[in-house]
Design an enzyme around this catalytic site. Structure first.
Site, PDB file in Angstrom:
ATOM      1  N   GLU A  53      -3.851 -11.315   5.026  1.00 46.93           N
ATOM      2  CA  GLU A  53      -3.526  -9.940   5.420  1.00 46.93           C
ATOM      3  C   GLU A  53      -4.355  -9.632   6.660  1.00 46.93           C
ATOM      4  OE1 GLU A  53      -3.728  -6.955   2.397  1.00 46.93           O
ATOM      5  OE2 GLU A  53      -2.888  -8.275   0.881  1.00 46.93           O
ATOM      6  N   LEU A  93      -3.645   8.074   0.025  1.00 45.73           N
ATOM      7  CA  LEU A  93      -2.715   9.109  -0.433  1.00 45.73           C
ATOM      8  C   LEU A  93      -3.379   9.870  -1.580  1.00 45.73           C
ATOM      9  CD1 LEU A  93       0.573   7.015  -0.374  1.00 45.73           C
ATOM     10  CD2 LEU A  93      -0.016   8.900   1.142  1.00 45.73           C
ATOM     11  N   ASP A 148       6.805  -9.802   3.344  1.00 44.91           N
ATOM     12  CA  ASP A 148       6.146  -9.558   2.058  1.00 44.91           C
ATOM     13  C   ASP A 148       6.430  -8.158   1.519  1.00 44.91           C
ATOM     14  OD1 ASP A 148       4.366 -10.167  -0.075  1.00 44.91           O
ATOM     15  OD2 ASP A 148       2.741  -9.128   0.938  1.00 44.91           O
ATOM     16  N   GLU A 167       7.297   2.486  -2.776  1.00 50.10           N
ATOM     17  CA  GLU A 167       6.948   3.609  -3.658  1.00 50.10           C
ATOM     18  C   GLU A 167       7.567   4.913  -3.166  1.00 50.10           C
ATOM     19  OE1 GLU A 167       2.757   3.968  -4.540  1.00 50.10           O
ATOM     20  OE2 GLU A 167       2.532   1.801  -4.800  1.00 50.10           O
ATOM     21  N   ASP A 203       1.117  -1.235   2.515  1.00 46.61           N
ATOM     22  CA  ASP A 203       0.765  -2.665   2.571  1.00 46.61           C
ATOM     23  C   ASP A 203       1.541  -3.413   3.654  1.00 46.61           C
ATOM     24  OD1 ASP A 203      -1.212  -2.745   0.707  1.00 46.61           O
ATOM     25  OD2 ASP A 203       0.069  -3.344  -0.960  1.00 46.61           O
TER      26      ASP A 203
END
Length: 403
Positions: free
Chosen positions: A147, A233, A299, A304, A319
């Site tokens: 990442e 968040l 990926d 959500e 992400d």
């Protein structure tokens, strides 16, 4: 400024529907106030402990820290407004606010930390794993890739330029491993993983399921480490989020293929499945596929939404660390939702066409947006050039659909 001109363009000034009380994530008590505990303090306290008088002309809202104003502003239609005066302030806070606590975030394949500021704001810190000019090796599977902290920063700005505004604000930051992580952490498991390397640098590796070992340690120079700081968040206890498995999820297996890779008419099945059988959910998913293709992010297994708004709301693009790994290859399979469904929002298409024109060239806009980040340059030139090439390929797919 090309960016300022873009945000003045008519396509970027189409109003969202009127936001009613039920469309807001939070209903705020206008009398609830935050105040500095004392003149020399930078800690916030709630109104029950604060003086009741407000400075002349100020509302209770004016006393809130920027992160709280960001949370309060979230509604059914957008994570933050287009011309948001809070944005520069929030990005500045992420880059400069004093860190009072650092603990490891549980779960995930790679090390991430949750940093807390004196005003109770929090950010997700993703440390630098590899140099910007280092491409993902061609033999790597997407699920074993690193990442990248710079991908998180670039993804936020790209998402904003596309006018999706579905990624929480992210800023780069240079963190002192000794003072801002090791010396203040209350996380015992994390604390046990610090060491000094043979080169005399401070290193740590934390605990996680994939890249947490001395071979994959994160080292400072000697104790300064780059990373991305993403505004968190609202806590899930205050604003529940629902996680949805993407219908175009990859198999995450070295040899098996997913159904969508074998069945060219797969979209007709998806169109009959809730929540894709009504509303704009499928079109939102196609927006996300366009964003991912431009970044080269394979990926995207889940997305959500805020539970309060049901199915009629935007998707959160969280992400994004596996984007911007390769500039020399374009992974067309990421565009499968667009290719198989042959559908796209008209507004998205018009904006993409605009970003392919000389005055609003996508690479120029992102270069300008990223130049203001504390860790600039964020992307190498080949990555910026790849954006224009990929945008051309997206428009070509839409062109074939129209034909």
């Amino acid at each position: 400024s090309k960016l300022a001109a873009l945000f003045k363009h008519p396509l970027y000034n189409i109003p969202i529907p009127e936001v009613m009380e039920k469309d807001k994530l939070f209903v705020v008590n206008p009398m609830e106030k935050f105040s500095l505990r004392s003149s020399g303090s930078d800690e916030w306290v709630s109104s029950s402990k604060a003086e009741t008088l407000l400075p002349t002309g100020k509302t209770a809202y004016d006393t809130y820290p920027t992160w709280l104003k960001f949370h309060i502003g979230i509604n059914r239609y957008e994570l933050y407004p287009r011309q948001d005066p809070l944005m520069p302030v929030l990005l500045q806070d992420l880059a400069t606010q004093r860190i009072v606590s650092s603990v490891q975030k549980s779960g995930g394949t790679q090390l991430k930390l949750i940093m807390t500021f004196p005003n109770y704001g929090q950010a997700l810190f993703k440390p630098m794993k590899q140099a910007r000019d280092q491409e993902t090796p061609t033999d790597f599977f997407y699920f074993s890739d690193f990442e990248r902290h710079n991908a998180e920063i670039a993804a936020f700005h790209l998402d904003r330029i596309l006018d999706f505004r579905r990624i929480p604000p992210v800023s780069g930051r240079l963190v002192n491993i000794t003072k801002e992580i090791r010396d203040i952490t209350t996380d015992r498991k994390l604390a046990k993983t610090f060491f000094i390397s043979p080169a005399g640098n401070i290193c740590f590796y934390g605990e996680c399921s994939y890249y947490c070992s001395t071979e994959h340690a994160l080292c400072g120079r000697p104790d300064l480490l780059e990373g991305s700081m993403a505004a968190l968040l609202p806590d899930k206890t205050l604003a529940k989020r629902r996680s949805w498995r993407s219908p175009w999820r990859r198999s995450y297996h070295k040899s098996k293929k997913a159904e969508w890779e074998l069945n060219p008419s797969y979209c007709s099945q998806v169109r009959e499945m809730p929540p894709y059988n009504r509303g704009h959910r499928l079109l939102d998913l196609i927006d996300m596929a366009v964003l991912d293709f431009l970044m080269g992010n394979m990926d995207r297994h889940h997305y959500e939404t805020f539970e309060k708004f049901g199915n009629d709301t935007f998707l959160l693009h969280l992400d994004n660390g596996r984007g911007f790994g390769t500039h020399s290859r374009d992974e067309l399979s990421i565009l499968a939702p667009l290719q198989q469904c042959c559908s796209i929002k008209k507004l998205t298409y018009l904006r993409l066409q605009l970003l392919a024109t000389q005055p609003y060239r996508l690479s120029d806009l992102l270069r300008e947006a990223l130049a203001a980040d504390p860790l600039a340059p964020i992307l190498t030139e080949p990555h910026l050039q790849a954006l224009d090439r990929r945008l051309g390929k997206v428009l070509a797919v839409v062109g074939r659909c129209l034909a």
